[in-house]
Write an enzyme that holds these catalytic residues in place. Structure first.
Site, PDB file in Angstrom:
ATOM      1  N   LYS A 112      13.564   1.094   5.194  1.00 21.84           N
ATOM      2  CA  LYS A 112      12.525   1.699   6.029  1.00 21.84           C
ATOM      3  C   LYS A 112      12.490   3.228   5.869  1.00 21.84           C
ATOM      4  O   LYS A 112      11.448   3.838   6.040  1.00 21.84           O
ATOM      5  CB  LYS A 112      12.712   1.306   7.490  1.00 21.84           C
ATOM      6  CG  LYS A 112      12.452  -0.183   7.704  1.00 21.84           C
ATOM      7  CD  LYS A 112      12.518  -0.614   9.138  1.00 21.84           C
ATOM      8  CE  LYS A 112      12.031  -2.046   9.326  1.00 21.84           C
ATOM      9  NZ  LYS A 112      12.994  -3.072   8.817  1.00 21.84           N
TER      10      LYS A 112
HETATM   11  C1  LIG Z   1      12.640  -4.394   8.427  1.00 22.61           C
HETATM   12  C2  LIG Z   1      13.594  -5.079   7.500  1.00 22.61           C
HETATM   13  C3  LIG Z   1      13.219  -6.203   6.715  1.00 22.61           C
HETATM   14  C4  LIG Z   1      11.860  -6.850   6.849  1.00 22.61           C
HETATM   15  O1  LIG Z   1      10.834  -6.051   6.293  1.00 22.61           O
HETATM   16  P1  LIG Z   1       9.298  -6.386   6.616  1.00 22.61           P
HETATM   17  O2  LIG Z   1       8.531  -5.263   6.026  1.00 22.61           O
HETATM   18  O3  LIG Z   1       9.193  -6.451   8.113  1.00 22.61           O
HETATM   19  O4  LIG Z   1       8.991  -7.700   5.983  1.00 22.61           O
HETATM   20  C5  LIG Z   1      14.137  -6.723   5.822  1.00 22.61           C
HETATM   21  N1  LIG Z   1      15.373  -6.203   5.703  1.00 22.61           N
HETATM   22  C6  LIG Z   1      15.791  -5.141   6.434  1.00 22.61           C
HETATM   23  C7  LIG Z   1      17.173  -4.640   6.268  1.00 22.61           C
HETATM   24  C8  LIG Z   1      14.911  -4.536   7.359  1.00 22.61           C
HETATM   25  O5  LIG Z   1      15.340  -3.480   8.078  1.00 22.61           O
END
Ligand SMILES: *Cc1c(COP(=O)(O)O)cnc(C)c1O
Length: 466
Positions: A112
């Site tokens: 993220k």
């Molecule tokens: C947020 C997250 C996901 C999922 O990603 P999306 O964009 O919501 O599909 C997967 N792995 C981790 C470690 C995350 O923080």
């Protein structure tokens, strides 16, 4: 370039307004009014570029005239200069033709950061130019909160309020939030669940006078700018593995469908992609959908991959819009049905289109742990439970093994040390930048699961705002 809402009833906006708006006023999501295209020659020319240079070439067409090119380049360079690996998104080889792209070299150790760090800077830039401020409110189950706080800390034009469920996030995650010591950062530990936090954030957005007084804004994954910034690493990974000239497949551990939708966008603007492989945990709404064409929510089960414990994948609406030929009337009807009944079905023609690119598989906690163990034994790499689900899905669904596979590692294993240790007997260590995390002072306020109490807290923290 302008942006349109998937539900067709909100005004078209330029990029900078989409950035600040997040969710469209009609409840839909903003998407580009037409997909830009990069030619085969454009894509081959990315071979050998740095991550920041790649980002500039991918992002520029989406930003249009909203931000001048010099400023955009500066913001991008500044964003990725703070990542702790020279490649920003380094690739490792797990087996012949099987690669792992590490997306955990940002400040909070999850993918993220790759979009959120860019978003914080873009917000500040646009707001400074306009002489405006915003208040960001965010609800988190553990990974979005730290990334959002790190992206917004100390920024002049932003105050951020972060709601997380008291006692229901891991200690690493909590400390990543509560040790961000800046006057514009406000942590609220809610005596309730993640859903309670999410509902209060939605309620604050629906309280129009409150929303307007504090100029509320959102940085969750429905914000187009987050998806946009995530398109970059699909190009970067492909360039590193094939020079960008040949198709690759990507395996993506998925919850809200934001990350894998960025892969879809990469394909739409010209990147040769064979398959996008969607990995889910026991909360398998998406896997069931790609099998049956029926989207049906269920109850959320806690798993060892908590950032994917989701039963409504908000970003899926963007794919729906494409599958139905960008017909916002159909999307509106489907989303209304979904709201009323908790399910909807997609027609055979649309499913055939979806299945040309997407495949999916689900894995329970035992299978996830087995994958962590297998990968450690085969390659010596420690992977986190989310990344393991991507790898497992990639291995199960890739089909043609002549096509290189890139699995996205979405979190550093040290974010989930208990699960990793239980799986393979090795406890991953926090990287140097976070090694003093357990010595830092924590700052947070505990509040009841009560909207009025949270709104009072915001008003008291922002006394100058009238
Ligand atoms: C947020 C997250 C996901 C999922 O990603 P999306 O964009 O919501 O599909 C997967 N792995 C981790 C470690 C995350 O923080």
């Amino acid at each position: 370039m302008n942006y349109v809402s998937t539900r067709g009833k909100a005004p078209d906006l330029a990029f900078d307004d989409v950035l600040l708006t997040g969710l469209a006023r009609d409840g839909g999501l903003y998407v580009p009014d037409a997909w830009p295209t990069l030619s085969g020659a454009d894509i081959k020319a990315m071979n050998g570029l740095s991550y920041a240079e790649t980002a500039f070439r991918v992002i520029r067409p989406f930003v249009g005239d909203s931000i001048n090119e010099g400023d955009l380049a500066t913001i991008i360079d500044d964003t990725y200069a703070g990542f702790d690996h020279p490649d920003v998104a380094p690739l490792k080889t797990l087996a012949a033709g099987e690669h792992l792209m590490e997306l955990f070299h940002g400040p909070t150790l999850a993918f993220k950061d790759y979009a959120m760090q860019f978003l914080g800077r873009m917000f500040d830039h646009v707001l400074a130019k306009r002489g405006e401020r915003v208040t960001i409110v965010v609800a988190t189950s553990g990974d979005t909160g730290p990334a959002a706080l790190e992206a917004c800390r100390g920024r002049d034009a932003i105050d951020i309020f972060n709601l997380y469920p008291d006692g229901r996030v891991s200690e690493v995650q909590r400390r990543q939030m509560t040790t961000v010591n800046e006057s514009n950062v406000h942590n609220i530990a809610v005596r309730g669940t993640f859903d309670d936090c999410q509902n209060m954030v939605k309620a604050m957005f629906n309280d129009q006078p409150f929303r307007d007084r504090y100029r509320l804004s959102a940085v969750n994954s429905i914000n187009w700018a987050r998806v946009m910034a995530q398109i970059v690493y699909y190009f970067y990974g492909s360039a590193r593995v094939t020079g960008g000239a040949h198709p690759v497949s990507f395996a993506v551990p998925t919850g809200n469908f934001g990350n894998v939708f960025a892969g879809y966008a990469a394909a739409r603007i010209g990147l040769p992609i064979d398959k996008l492989i969607v990995g889910t945990n026991r909360n398998d709404i998406l896997s069931r959908f790609f099998e049956s064409g029926l989207m049906q929510t269920g109850t959320v089960h806690p798993t060892i991959s908590p950032s994917m414990d989701i039963q409504i994948s908000s970003n899926f609406e963007r794919l729906l819009f494409e599958l139905y030929g960008r017909d916002s009337t159909v999307v509106r009807a489907i989303m209304n049905t979904f709201k009323d009944t908790g399910d909807f079905a997609v027609g055979p023609k649309q499913m055939a289109t979806a299945r040309q690119l997407f495949v999916s598989a689900r894995f329970d906690d035992d299978e996830t742990k087995k994958t962590i163990r297998d990968v450690y034994e085969q390659s010596g790499e420690l992977i986190d439970p989310h990344s393991a689900i991507g790898i497992a899905a990639g291995r199960a669904c890739r089909g043609n093994t002549d096509i290189p596979l890139i699995s996205l590692a979405t979190a550093h294993p040290a974010k989930f040390p208990d699960a990793v240790e239980a799986a393979c007997g090795v406890r991953p260590e926090l990287p140097a930048r976070l090694s003093d995390l357990f010595q830092r002072d924590e700052r947070f306020t505990v509040l009841d699961n009560d909207l009025a109490a949270v709104q009072d807290f915001v008003s008291t923290a922002l006394p100058g705002t009238a």
